[in-house]
Design an enzyme around this catalytic site. Structure first.
Site, PDB file in Angstrom:
ATOM      1  N   GLY A   1       0.809  -1.210   0.000  1.00  0.00           N
ATOM      2  CA  GLY A   1       0.000   0.000   0.000  1.00  0.00           C
ATOM      3  C   GLY A   1       0.840   1.255   0.000  1.00  0.00           C
ATOM      4  N   GLY A   2       1.960   1.235  -0.712  1.00  0.00           N
ATOM      5  CA  GLY A   2       2.922   2.339  -0.659  1.00  0.00           C
ATOM      6  C   GLY A   2       2.670   3.463  -1.630  1.00  0.00           C
TER       7      GLY A   2
ATOM      8  N   SER B   1      -0.390   5.430  -1.745  1.00  0.00           N
ATOM      9  CA  SER B   1      -1.404   6.411  -1.361  1.00  0.00           C
ATOM     10  C   SER B   1      -1.478   6.510   0.151  1.00  0.00           C
ATOM     11  CB  SER B   1      -2.777   6.033  -1.922  1.00  0.00           C
ATOM     12  OG  SER B   1      -3.237   4.823  -1.351  1.00  0.00           O
TER      13      SER B   1
ATOM     14  N   ASP C   1      -3.076  -6.726  -6.021  1.00  0.00           N
ATOM     15  CA  ASP C   1      -4.124  -6.893  -5.015  1.00  0.00           C
ATOM     16  C   ASP C   1      -3.558  -7.804  -3.936  1.00  0.00           C
ATOM     17  OD1 ASP C   1      -6.288  -7.624  -3.463  1.00  0.00           O
ATOM     18  OD2 ASP C   1      -7.596  -8.129  -5.149  1.00  0.00           O
TER      19      ASP C   1
ATOM     20  N   ASN D   1       1.839  -2.131   5.485  1.00  0.00           N
ATOM     21  CA  ASN D   1       1.065  -0.922   5.731  1.00  0.00           C
ATOM     22  C   ASN D   1      -0.369  -0.996   5.226  1.00  0.00           C
ATOM     23  OD1 ASN D   1       0.512   2.161   5.777  1.00  0.00           O
ATOM     24  ND2 ASN D   1       0.484   1.655   3.593  1.00  0.00           N
TER      25      ASN D   1
ATOM     26  N   SER E   1      -3.020  -0.494  14.918  1.00  0.00           N
ATOM     27  CA  SER E   1      -3.851   0.686  15.163  1.00  0.00           C
ATOM     28  C   SER E   1      -4.217   0.721  16.631  1.00  0.00           C
ATOM     29  CB  SER E   1      -5.125   0.611  14.310  1.00  0.00           C
ATOM     30  OG  SER E   1      -6.087   1.540  14.732  1.00  0.00           O
TER      31      SER E   1
ATOM     32  N   TYR F   1     -12.278  -4.664  11.317  1.00  0.00           N
ATOM     33  CA  TYR F   1     -11.008  -3.928  11.279  1.00  0.00           C
ATOM     34  C   TYR F   1     -10.351  -3.943  12.659  1.00  0.00           C
ATOM     35  CZ  TYR F   1      -7.879   0.145  10.841  1.00  0.00           C
ATOM     36  OH  TYR F   1      -6.789   1.001  10.841  1.00  0.00           O
TER      37      TYR F   1
ATOM     38  N   LYS G   1      -6.707  -5.636  13.519  1.00  0.00           N
ATOM     39  CA  LYS G   1      -5.596  -4.841  14.045  1.00  0.00           C
ATOM     40  C   LYS G   1      -5.094  -5.410  15.372  1.00  0.00           C
ATOM     41  CE  LYS G   1      -5.051  -1.956  10.733  1.00  0.00           C
ATOM     42  NZ  LYS G   1      -3.780  -1.951   9.959  1.00  0.00           N
TER      43      LYS G   1
END
Length: 256
Positions: free
Chosen positions: A19-20, A22, A68, A95, A147, A160, A164
């Site tokens: 996920g680098g 955005s 993906d 990430n 998180s 989620y 986490k």
């Protein structure tokens, strides 16, 4: 990007980020590029513009691969391409995540599986993939983005929150598993980081005021605030830290 610290030992290291392209991930990519690291990252959406900007600014172009991360074989293939381009991966940053809101009653089995497949499953298989690289190099750092949502007991996205929490458990298990190979595994626990996505979807004056009231430091947390702590965990500056959860939340939760 103006960083208060520079980590010389990251220069030339092979870094892989999920996920680098955005949100926080784009800032992480820039942070490692600015250190002179050889960065490869995966992202579903096109990130060519980011790569063009970083190459122009730092004369160090990251390798972007569309992927993906729920497709583990595609993810492994992307990591193999990164290894071929930059050498054995010695820094892994997990990430990528999806914090879409949902209710308990409307969430299906398929929805649950998709949430776990984005938010938890890749962390295990990317670690599995880089173990040999890091073992042969004699060192490595894996940074798993968790998180504070589960520490706060947040509502509105229980899948989620569960994933986490699972990341923190996985981090501790992997730290024990891989420590004998001088591979460190830590979790980074951001608070409410005000990315463009957060501002567009969920930030209201009332919600932000209430959250800032919970922080000891009464300032908004922006993506830039997450970069230096990540670089610290990747570098030898944190060489005796493993199995830890580094909280960057302005003082909402207190551990110890």
């Amino acid at each position: 990007m103006k960083l208060s610290s520079h980590f010389d030992d990251l220069k030339g290291q092979s870094v892989f980020i999920t996920g680098g392209g955005s949100g926080i991930g784009a800032w992480l990519t820039e942070g490692f590029v600015a250190q002179g690291a050889k960065v490869a990252f995966v992202q579903r959406s096109d990130a060519t513009e980011l790569c063009d900007r970083l190459e122009a600014q730092y004369d160090n172009r990251p390798l972007f691969m569309a992927c993906d991360i729920t497709d583990i074989e595609a993810l492994r293939s992307s990591m193999a391409k990164a290894r071929e381009a930059h050498g054995p991966i010695t820094v892994l940053v997990n990430n990528a995540a999806s914090d879409n809101r949902h209710s308990l009653e409307e969430f299906s089995v398929e929805d649950w599986d998709q949430a776990i497949n984005i938010n938890l499953r890749p962390h295990f298989f990317t670690a599995q993939e880089v173990q040999k690289d890091m073992q042969e190099a004699g060192h490595g750092s894996i940074i798993n983005f968790s998180s504070i949502s589960y520490m706060m007991g947040n509502e509105g996205y229980p899948a989620y929150v569960a994933s986490k929490s699972g990341i923190t458990g996985l981090t501790r298990g992997l730290a024990r598993e891989l420590g004998k190979h001088k591979i460190r595994v830590n979790a980074l626990m951001p608070g409410w980081v005000l990315t463009d996505r957060q501002r567009e979807l969920w930030v209201t004056p009332e919600a932000l005021e209430a959250h800032l009231e919970r922080q000891c430091l009464k300032e908004e947390i922006v993506p830039d605030d997450i970069v230096a702590p990540t670089l610290f965990l990747a570098s030898s500056a944190s060489r005796m830290m493993t199995g830890q959860a580094l909280v960057v939340d302005g003082g909402v939760v207190v551990t110890g």
